[in-house]
Design a protein around this motif. Structure first.
Motif, PDB file in Angstrom:
ATOM      1  N   LYS A 227       0.825  -1.213   0.000  1.00  0.00           N
ATOM      2  CA  LYS A 227       0.000   0.000   0.000  1.00  0.00           C
ATOM      3  C   LYS A 227       0.857   1.261   0.000  1.00  0.00           C
ATOM      4  CE  LYS A 227      -0.774  -0.101   4.937  1.00  0.00           C
ATOM      5  NZ  LYS A 227      -1.590  -0.190   6.055  1.00  0.00           N
ATOM      6  N   HIS A 228       2.157   1.099   0.258  1.00  0.00           N
ATOM      7  CA  HIS A 228       3.037   2.275   0.261  1.00  0.00           C
ATOM      8  C   HIS A 228       3.581   2.612  -1.123  1.00  0.00           C
ATOM      9  CE1 HIS A 228       2.780   2.054   4.552  1.00  0.00           C
ATOM     10  NE2 HIS A 228       3.198   0.793   4.526  1.00  0.00           N
ATOM     11  N   GLU A 229       3.289   1.735  -2.080  1.00  0.00           N
ATOM     12  CA  GLU A 229       3.856   1.929  -3.429  1.00  0.00           C
ATOM     13  C   GLU A 229       3.102   3.036  -4.179  1.00  0.00           C
ATOM     14  OE1 GLU A 229       6.269  -0.317  -4.810  1.00  0.00           O
ATOM     15  OE2 GLU A 229       6.281   0.852  -6.665  1.00  0.00           O
ATOM     16  N   ASN A 230       3.861   3.898  -4.860  1.00  0.00           N
ATOM     17  CA  ASN A 230       3.223   4.915  -5.700  1.00  0.00           C
ATOM     18  C   ASN A 230       2.896   4.276  -7.051  1.00  0.00           C
ATOM     19  OD1 ASN A 230       2.588   6.992  -7.445  1.00  0.00           O
ATOM     20  ND2 ASN A 230       4.154   8.375  -6.653  1.00  0.00           N
ATOM     21  N   ILE A 231       1.623   3.893  -7.220  1.00  0.00           N
ATOM     22  CA  ILE A 231       1.306   3.095  -8.420  1.00  0.00           C
ATOM     23  C   ILE A 231       1.269   3.925  -9.692  1.00  0.00           C
ATOM     24  CG2 ILE A 231       0.172   1.161  -7.296  1.00  0.00           C
ATOM     25  CD1 ILE A 231      -2.482   2.409  -7.834  1.00  0.00           C
ATOM     26  N   LEU A 232       1.063   5.231  -9.554  1.00  0.00           N
ATOM     27  CA  LEU A 232       1.104   6.047 -10.779  1.00  0.00           C
ATOM     28  C   LEU A 232       2.518   6.014 -11.349  1.00  0.00           C
ATOM     29  CD1 LEU A 232      -1.046   9.197  -9.879  1.00  0.00           C
ATOM     30  CD2 LEU A 232      -1.755   7.058 -10.926  1.00  0.00           C
ATOM     31  N   ALA A 233       3.501   6.172 -10.454  1.00  0.00           N
ATOM     32  CA  ALA A 233       4.891   6.183 -10.917  1.00  0.00           C
ATOM     33  C   ALA A 233       5.301   4.809 -11.433  1.00  0.00           C
ATOM     34  CB  ALA A 233       5.809   6.614  -9.775  1.00  0.00           C
ATOM     35  N   SER A 234       4.913   3.731 -10.702  1.00  0.00           N
ATOM     36  CA  SER A 234       5.398   2.424 -11.162  1.00  0.00           C
ATOM     37  C   SER A 234       4.694   1.962 -12.438  1.00  0.00           C
ATOM     38  CB  SER A 234       5.347   1.351 -10.066  1.00  0.00           C
ATOM     39  OG  SER A 234       4.169   1.454  -9.350  1.00  0.00           O
ATOM     40  N   SER A 235       3.425   2.382 -12.618  1.00  0.00           N
ATOM     41  CA  SER A 235       2.749   2.019 -13.869  1.00  0.00           C
ATOM     42  C   SER A 235       3.430   2.710 -15.050  1.00  0.00           C
ATOM     43  CB  SER A 235       1.277   2.451 -13.833  1.00  0.00           C
ATOM     44  OG  SER A 235       0.639   1.897 -12.714  1.00  0.00           O
ATOM     45  N   ALA A 236       3.742   3.996 -14.851  1.00  0.00           N
ATOM     46  CA  ALA A 236       4.399   4.732 -15.940  1.00  0.00           C
ATOM     47  C   ALA A 236       5.767   4.125 -16.225  1.00  0.00           C
ATOM     48  CB  ALA A 236       4.524   6.202 -15.573  1.00  0.00           C
ATOM     49  N   GLY A 237       6.476   3.757 -15.155  1.00  0.00           N
ATOM     50  CA  GLY A 237       7.810   3.150 -15.329  1.00  0.00           C
ATOM     51  C   GLY A 237       7.719   1.860 -16.123  1.00  0.00           C
ATOM     52  N   THR A 238       6.701   1.043 -15.802  1.00  0.00           N
ATOM     53  CA  THR A 238       6.537  -0.229 -16.520  1.00  0.00           C
ATOM     54  C   THR A 238       6.270   0.035 -18.006  1.00  0.00           C
ATOM     55  OG1 THR A 238       5.590  -1.188 -14.538  1.00  0.00           O
ATOM     56  CG2 THR A 238       5.208  -2.378 -16.566  1.00  0.00           C
ATOM     57  N   ALA A 239       5.411   1.025 -18.270  1.00  0.00           N
ATOM     58  CA  ALA A 239       5.070   1.303 -19.674  1.00  0.00           C
ATOM     59  C   ALA A 239       6.290   1.788 -20.452  1.00  0.00           C
ATOM     60  CB  ALA A 239       3.950   2.332 -19.741  1.00  0.00           C
ATOM     61  N   VAL A 240       7.111   2.614 -19.792  1.00  0.00           N
ATOM     62  CA  VAL A 240       8.298   3.131 -20.490  1.00  0.00           C
ATOM     63  C   VAL A 240       9.275   1.981 -20.777  1.00  0.00           C
ATOM     64  CG1 VAL A 240      10.347   4.599 -20.214  1.00  0.00           C
ATOM     65  CG2 VAL A 240       8.091   5.474 -19.577  1.00  0.00           C
ATOM     66  N   ALA A 241       9.499   1.127 -19.777  1.00  0.00           N
ATOM     67  CA  ALA A 241      10.420  -0.006 -19.978  1.00  0.00           C
ATOM     68  C   ALA A 241       9.903  -0.919 -21.081  1.00  0.00           C
ATOM     69  CB  ALA A 241      10.572  -0.790 -18.673  1.00  0.00           C
ATOM     70  N   ASP A 242       8.607  -1.148 -21.059  1.00  0.00           N
ATOM     71  CA  ASP A 242       8.002  -2.039 -22.046  1.00  0.00           C
ATOM     72  C   ASP A 242       8.152  -1.463 -23.452  1.00  0.00           C
ATOM     73  OD1 ASP A 242       6.275  -4.410 -22.478  1.00  0.00           O
ATOM     74  OD2 ASP A 242       4.909  -2.908 -23.284  1.00  0.00           O
ATOM     75  N   PHE A 243       7.938  -0.148 -23.562  1.00  0.00           N
ATOM     76  CA  PHE A 243       8.056   0.476 -24.879  1.00  0.00           C
ATOM     77  C   PHE A 243       9.504   0.445 -25.356  1.00  0.00           C
ATOM     78  CE2 PHE A 243       8.703   4.263 -27.576  1.00  0.00           C
ATOM     79  CZ  PHE A 243       7.923   3.853 -28.640  1.00  0.00           C
ATOM     80  N   ALA A 244      10.435   0.716 -24.412  1.00  0.00           N
ATOM     81  CA  ALA A 244      11.851   0.715 -24.801  1.00  0.00           C
ATOM     82  C   ALA A 244      12.231  -0.653 -25.370  1.00  0.00           C
ATOM     83  CB  ALA A 244      12.720   1.045 -23.584  1.00  0.00           C
ATOM     84  N   PHE A 245      11.776  -1.712 -24.720  1.00  0.00           N
ATOM     85  CA  PHE A 245      12.098  -3.064 -25.189  1.00  0.00           C
ATOM     86  C   PHE A 245      11.533  -3.292 -26.588  1.00  0.00           C
ATOM     87  CE2 PHE A 245      13.855  -7.018 -23.794  1.00  0.00           C
ATOM     88  CZ  PHE A 245      14.427  -6.727 -22.570  1.00  0.00           C
ATOM     89  N   ALA A 246      10.294  -2.840 -26.779  1.00  0.00           N
ATOM     90  CA  ALA A 246       9.655  -3.076 -28.080  1.00  0.00           C
ATOM     91  C   ALA A 246      10.363  -2.314 -29.186  1.00  0.00           C
ATOM     92  CB  ALA A 246       8.182  -2.666 -28.013  1.00  0.00           C
ATOM     93  N   ILE A 247      10.657  -1.051 -28.922  1.00  0.00           N
ATOM     94  CA  ILE A 247      11.238  -0.233 -29.988  1.00  0.00           C
ATOM     95  C   ILE A 247      12.665  -0.712 -30.294  1.00  0.00           C
ATOM     96  CG2 ILE A 247      12.158   1.732 -28.614  1.00  0.00           C
ATOM     97  CD1 ILE A 247      10.120   2.302 -31.699  1.00  0.00           C
ATOM     98  N   PHE A 248      13.390  -1.145 -29.257  1.00  0.00           N
ATOM     99  CA  PHE A 248      14.729  -1.673 -29.514  1.00  0.00           C
ATOM    100  C   PHE A 248      14.659  -2.969 -30.317  1.00  0.00           C
ATOM    101  CE2 PHE A 248      16.684   0.741 -25.702  1.00  0.00           C
ATOM    102  CZ  PHE A 248      16.965   1.810 -26.531  1.00  0.00           C
TER     103      PHE A 248
END
Ligand code: PFF
Length: 427
Positions: A227-248
């Motif tokens: 419950k202490h996790e900032n889910i807005l930040a971690s969701s955005a982080g996941t999306a960025v990592a996922d996109f980076a993998f795809a584009i690479f």
């Protein structure tokens, strides 16, 4: 969550979707879908899981009991992973076949003219894709049955960064191939004349698939988020990592596609034609390095596929054992039989494979995502969502961001999904 998101969807599916739907212009639609629809749905799924502390099958019906539609959503969240598992393991089987080939230095030894035809030879074979699929699915089921997930998890934590590094190595080589420039341009220079109304559905479907949305997976993972996790930040982080993998992955593959004269819209076999070409070409000058990179690359792809398949098998298994009180062994066997049967049909008949992939990504994922958005946007109270996102105000969330995200969940995402869903049928 990043582990679940990054997988064959990035390496195998993204490049061929881009190739089939017009290159850079498709990527722009994909990015827009991710920002305005997928990311809000991602947050909504995590909220659902974290609030209910239940798996996707029961999260909505436990928060608002009595309504049939939320029960239906729960059943969808069991059905979709089972269907995806069936054909995901077909690709797992192809990857395993290529991994075994790479162990014997096959790509390095085979000429560039022949190597692009290996995938066609594999799928032309009557029994091989089906056997490899059953083998791959069998390994995933064995892991689930024995509960040795922690070992696999540790292995995948190592193999993911290795895969990322290997993709970078392959980009460096791939862009030097003669004719590679056309591939880079294809990925980076938009040509909107290639887009059709259906491209929107494919872009959104790819974005959902890649972030494991609309299948209940992120809801279930959300149940474990602190419950202490900032889910807005971690969701955005996941999306960025996922996109980076795809584009690479795209940057590694598309230059080779053009250099090898492969049709970018070649479909699901695209990476299995272009990647061996890279290794064969590299093998002309650097045989040892090429052999090693090829073997590690395919091992990493198989591990990525395996970790995804395990989570898919797990969904069906835990549902059967919780709901019907079956032993895990029996439940896994039933999942193996169902997915083995459907997957074998997909392995034998390419059109069936395409139909399942289309039906899941362009229909089912959209339906469940729509229900999730409506549930979090309209059925839960705004304060409930706010409390969950900020942990009763304890997590410092930028005051301006929450209303935007909430608006996207409540209005933009469901309307966009509904419009795109219907264009699938009408246009
Ligand atoms: N998001 C994964 C990918 O891009 O490969 C696909 C996936 C993984 C789907 C895990 C489902 C799952 F449970």
């Amino acid at each position: 969550m990043a582990g679940s998101a990054i997988g064959l969807g990035n390496i195998w599916r993204f490049p061929y979707m881009v190739g089939e739907h017009g290159g850079a212009s498709f990527i722009i639609l994909y990015i827009l879908s991710t920002i305005f629809v997928s990311l809000p749905i991602f947050v909504a799924e995590v909220v659902l899981g974290r609030k209910s502390r239940m798996s996707a099958a029961y999260s909505m019906s436990s928060l608002r009991p009595g309504k049939r539609v939320w029960k239906f959503a729960g059943y969808l969240a069991v059905l979709i992973p089972l269907i995806i598992c069936s054909y995901y393991s077909v690709i797992g089987g192809w990857s395993m076949d290529f991994m075994l080939k790479s162990f014997s230095g096959f790509f390095v030894r085979t000429s560039t003219d022949e190597v692009t035809g290996l995938f066609g030879n594999l799928t032309d074979s009557v029994w091989k894709p089906a056997v490899m699929h059953l083998l791959f699915l069998g390994v995933s089921c064995l892991v689930v049955m024995r509960g040795v997930k922690t070992g696999i998890e540790k292995f995948s934590k190592l193999s993911m960064p290795v895969l990322f590094i290997l993709i970078i190595v392959m980009i460096c080589y791939s862009v030097t191939l003669p004719g590679a420039k056309a591939g880079i341009e294809y990925l980076l220079k938009p040509d909107f004349s290639h887009l059709t109304p259906r491209s929107f559905a494919y872009a959104m479907g790819q974005s959902f698939y890649s972030l494991s949305l609309g299948m209940g997976i992120i809801i279930t993972y959300g149940a474990y988020v602190s419950k202490h996790e900032n889910i807005l930040a971690s969701s955005a982080g996941t999306a960025v990592a996922d996109f980076a993998f795809a584009i690479f992955a795209g940057l590694a593959i598309m230059p080779a596609v053009f250099a090898a004269g492969i049709e970018p819209g070649a479909g699901p076999g695209l990476i299995f034609q272009s990647i061996p070409f890279i290794f064969s070409k590299m093998g002309e000058n650097l045989p040892v390095i090429s052999g090693i990179v090829a073997a590690f690359f395919f091992i990493a792809v198989v591990v990525a596929a395996l970790t995804s398949c395990i989570s898919l098998v797990e969904v069906g298994t835990s549902f059967l054992s919780e709901k019907y009180g079956m032993s895990r062994k029996k439940a896994v066997l039933i999942v193996y039989c169902i997915c083995g049967f459907i997957g074998t049909l997909c392995a034998l008949e390419g059109r069936l494979f395409d139909a399942f992939d289309w039906f899941c990504s362009n229909i089912l994922l959209l339906v469940l995502s729509f229900l999730v958005a409506v549930f979090v946007g309209f059925i839960l109270k705004k304060e409930e969502v706010w409390d969950n996102v900020t942990n009763q105000g304890q997590i410092a969330v930028n005051g301006k961001i929450f209303p935007v995200v909430y608006f996207l969940i409540r209005w933009v995402a469901p309307i966009a999904i509904a419009v795109i869903f219907f264009t699938n049928f009408i246009l």
